[in-house]
Scaffold this motif. Structure first.
Motif, PDB file in Angstrom:
ATOM      1  N   ARG A  28       0.830  -1.212   0.000  1.00  0.00           N
ATOM      2  CA  ARG A  28       0.000   0.000   0.000  1.00  0.00           C
ATOM      3  C   ARG A  28       0.859   1.255   0.000  1.00  0.00           C
ATOM      4  N   ASP A  29       2.107   1.142   0.441  1.00  0.00           N
ATOM      5  CA  ASP A  29       3.019   2.289   0.477  1.00  0.00           C
ATOM      6  C   ASP A  29       4.100   2.079  -0.588  1.00  0.00           C
ATOM      7  N   LEU A  30       3.757   2.417  -1.840  1.00  0.00           N
ATOM      8  CA  LEU A  30       4.660   2.158  -2.960  1.00  0.00           C
ATOM      9  C   LEU A  30       5.949   2.971  -2.874  1.00  0.00           C
ATOM     10  N   ASP A  31       5.899   4.172  -2.315  1.00  0.00           N
ATOM     11  CA  ASP A  31       7.112   4.986  -2.182  1.00  0.00           C
ATOM     12  C   ASP A  31       8.112   4.311  -1.247  1.00  0.00           C
ATOM     13  N   ARG A  32       7.630   3.804  -0.152  1.00  0.00           N
ATOM     14  CA  ARG A  32       8.518   3.128   0.804  1.00  0.00           C
ATOM     15  C   ARG A  32       9.095   1.840   0.209  1.00  0.00           C
ATOM     16  N   TRP A  33       8.261   1.096  -0.506  1.00  0.00           N
ATOM     17  CA  TRP A  33       8.710  -0.139  -1.151  1.00  0.00           C
ATOM     18  C   TRP A  33       9.763   0.177  -2.208  1.00  0.00           C
ATOM     19  N   ASN A  34       9.518   1.205  -3.015  1.00  0.00           N
ATOM     20  CA  ASN A  34      10.477   1.631  -4.031  1.00  0.00           C
ATOM     21  C   ASN A  34      11.793   2.052  -3.379  1.00  0.00           C
ATOM     22  N   ASN A  35      11.707   2.773  -2.268  1.00  0.00           N
ATOM     23  CA  ASN A  35      12.893   3.209  -1.541  1.00  0.00           C
ATOM     24  C   ASN A  35      13.700   1.997  -1.051  1.00  0.00           C
ATOM     25  N   ARG A  36      13.007   0.988  -0.528  1.00  0.00           N
ATOM     26  CA  ARG A  36      13.686  -0.218  -0.047  1.00  0.00           C
ATOM     27  C   ARG A  36      14.408  -0.917  -1.195  1.00  0.00           C
ATOM     28  N   ILE A  37      13.734  -1.056  -2.337  1.00  0.00           N
ATOM     29  CA  ILE A  37      14.339  -1.727  -3.489  1.00  0.00           C
ATOM     30  C   ILE A  37      15.584  -0.981  -3.954  1.00  0.00           C
ATOM     31  N   ILE A  38      15.472   0.326  -4.132  1.00  0.00           N
ATOM     32  CA  ILE A  38      16.592   1.118  -4.640  1.00  0.00           C
ATOM     33  C   ILE A  38      17.781   1.050  -3.688  1.00  0.00           C
ATOM     34  N   ASN A  39      17.534   1.195  -2.407  1.00  0.00           N
ATOM     35  CA  ASN A  39      18.638   1.168  -1.456  1.00  0.00           C
ATOM     36  C   ASN A  39      19.271  -0.209  -1.347  1.00  0.00           C
ATOM     37  N   ASN A  40      18.474  -1.274  -1.439  1.00  0.00           N
ATOM     38  CA  ASN A  40      19.062  -2.610  -1.453  1.00  0.00           C
ATOM     39  C   ASN A  40      19.828  -2.872  -2.748  1.00  0.00           C
ATOM     40  N   LEU A  41      19.336  -2.348  -3.874  1.00  0.00           N
ATOM     41  CA  LEU A  41      20.080  -2.481  -5.127  1.00  0.00           C
ATOM     42  C   LEU A  41      21.451  -1.827  -5.017  1.00  0.00           C
ATOM     43  N   LEU A  42      21.492  -0.678  -4.382  1.00  0.00           N
ATOM     44  CA  LEU A  42      22.770   0.009  -4.201  1.00  0.00           C
ATOM     45  C   LEU A  42      23.694  -0.749  -3.252  1.00  0.00           C
ATOM     46  N   TYR A  43      23.154  -1.223  -2.144  1.00  0.00           N
ATOM     47  CA  TYR A  43      23.978  -1.841  -1.114  1.00  0.00           C
ATOM     48  C   TYR A  43      24.475  -3.231  -1.507  1.00  0.00           C
ATOM     49  N   TYR A  44      23.622  -4.037  -2.131  1.00  0.00           N
ATOM     50  CA  TYR A  44      23.981  -5.419  -2.458  1.00  0.00           C
ATOM     51  C   TYR A  44      24.327  -5.612  -3.932  1.00  0.00           C
ATOM     52  N   GLN A  45      24.672  -4.558  -4.659  1.00  0.00           N
ATOM     53  CA  GLN A  45      24.866  -4.676  -6.097  1.00  0.00           C
ATOM     54  C   GLN A  45      25.924  -5.694  -6.495  1.00  0.00           C
ATOM     55  N   SER A  46      27.001  -5.810  -5.756  1.00  0.00           N
ATOM     56  CA  SER A  46      28.029  -6.808  -6.086  1.00  0.00           C
ATOM     57  C   SER A  46      27.487  -8.220  -5.882  1.00  0.00           C
ATOM     58  N   ASN A  47      26.737  -8.432  -4.819  1.00  0.00           N
ATOM     59  CA  ASN A  47      26.128  -9.737  -4.576  1.00  0.00           C
ATOM     60  C   ASN A  47      25.126 -10.077  -5.679  1.00  0.00           C
ATOM     61  N   TYR A  48      24.354  -9.096  -6.103  1.00  0.00           N
ATOM     62  CA  TYR A  48      23.376  -9.320  -7.159  1.00  0.00           C
ATOM     63  C   TYR A  48      24.078  -9.663  -8.474  1.00  0.00           C
ATOM     64  N   LEU A  49      25.166  -8.972  -8.791  1.00  0.00           N
ATOM     65  CA  LEU A  49      25.899  -9.254 -10.017  1.00  0.00           C
ATOM     66  C   LEU A  49      26.456 -10.669 -10.006  1.00  0.00           C
ATOM     67  N   VAL A  50      27.063 -11.074  -8.906  1.00  0.00           N
ATOM     68  CA  VAL A  50      27.615 -12.422  -8.797  1.00  0.00           C
ATOM     69  C   VAL A  50      26.500 -13.466  -8.894  1.00  0.00           C
ATOM     70  N   SER A  51      25.374 -13.225  -8.236  1.00  0.00           N
ATOM     71  CA  SER A  51      24.243 -14.158  -8.293  1.00  0.00           C
ATOM     72  C   SER A  51      23.689 -14.272  -9.703  1.00  0.00           C
ATOM     73  N   ALA A  52      23.508 -13.144 -10.374  1.00  0.00           N
ATOM     74  CA  ALA A  52      22.967 -13.154 -11.733  1.00  0.00           C
ATOM     75  C   ALA A  52      23.918 -13.858 -12.691  1.00  0.00           C
ATOM     76  N   LEU A  53      25.215 -13.582 -12.568  1.00  0.00           N
ATOM     77  CA  LEU A  53      26.183 -14.260 -13.433  1.00  0.00           C
ATOM     78  C   LEU A  53      26.207 -15.762 -13.163  1.00  0.00           C
ATOM     79  N   GLY A  54      26.082 -16.149 -11.905  1.00  0.00           N
ATOM     80  CA  GLY A  54      26.031 -17.570 -11.564  1.00  0.00           C
ATOM     81  C   GLY A  54      24.834 -18.258 -12.194  1.00  0.00           C
ATOM     82  N   LEU A  55      23.662 -17.625 -12.110  1.00  0.00           N
ATOM     83  CA  LEU A  55      22.464 -18.208 -12.711  1.00  0.00           C
ATOM     84  C   LEU A  55      22.569 -18.244 -14.233  1.00  0.00           C
ATOM     85  N   LEU A  56      23.142 -17.200 -14.829  1.00  0.00           N
ATOM     86  CA  LEU A  56      23.329 -17.180 -16.286  1.00  0.00           C
ATOM     87  C   LEU A  56      24.298 -18.275 -16.716  1.00  0.00           C
ATOM     88  N   LEU A  57      25.371 -18.479 -15.960  1.00  0.00           N
ATOM     89  CA  LEU A  57      26.307 -19.556 -16.267  1.00  0.00           C
ATOM     90  C   LEU A  57      25.652 -20.924 -16.114  1.00  0.00           C
TER      91      LEU A  57
END
Length: 178
Positions: A28-57
């Motif tokens: 119901r609070d899309l701004d807060r949800w968007n904020n959480r996603i963006i900040n987690n994308l920034l903080y865990y970006q290296s983990n996300y890249l490694v995970s995505a590359l692992g799944l692609l491989l």
């Protein structure tokens, strides 16, 4: 791109296990949800890249030819789209002057696309599944104090990261760090 540095790989404990806290976002609070996603994308970006590359491989290991064919088709279609978007007048003139060749080219491209649809599906799954996993994690992972501090440094410009530049290009920079 000078001064851009990737953030460190976060520990598995911080990313998924023990100290990680997860909660279903308040839809119901899309701004807060968007904020959480963006900040987690920034903080865990290296983990996300490694995970995505692992799944692609992993997808590439089980379906290498389909992944290659799909990547080629998707890349060519994308490049074709960009080319047509930049050169609309010549395409229009060619279509008007050579209608038979234009129709045959469209039919041939459609046939090739349909014939390699399996490869395209494998490639898109290899890309879409990691993106889905990243968005799910970024949506449900609660932020820690360290996460908030790192994001504040990114938002005031003391640190520049690849994800920060991507979010900035997508018009989300005002959201990051808030």
């Amino acid at each position: 791109m000078a001064g851009v540095q990737p953030p460190p790989l976060r520990s598995l404990d911080d990313f998924l296990l023990g100290s990680a806290r997860f909660a279903v976002p308040d839809v119901r609070d899309l701004d807060r949800w968007n904020n959480r996603i963006i900040n987690n994308l920034l903080y865990y970006q290296s983990n996300y890249l490694v995970s995505a590359l692992g799944l692609l491989l992993l997808v590439g290991y089980f379906h290498p030819l389909q992944l290659l064919v799909g990547a080629t088709v998707v890349t060519l279609l994308f490049m074709g789209f960009v080319w047509v978007a930049e050169n609309q007048a010549p395409v229009r003139r060619f279509r008007r002057n050579h209608p038979t060749i234009s129709v045959l080219a469209i039919l041939l491209a459609s046939y090739l696309f349909v014939s390699v649809l399996g490869g395209v599906a494998v490639f898109l799954f290899g890309i879409a599944f990691p993106v889905l996993m990243v968005l799910v994690h970024a949506s449900v992972r609660l932020r820690s104090l360290k996460n908030k501090l790192e994001n504040k440094l990114e938002s005031i410009g003391l640190k520049r990261t690849p994800m920060g530049l991507l979010l900035e290009a997508l018009g989300q920079e005002q959201e990051a760090g808030s």
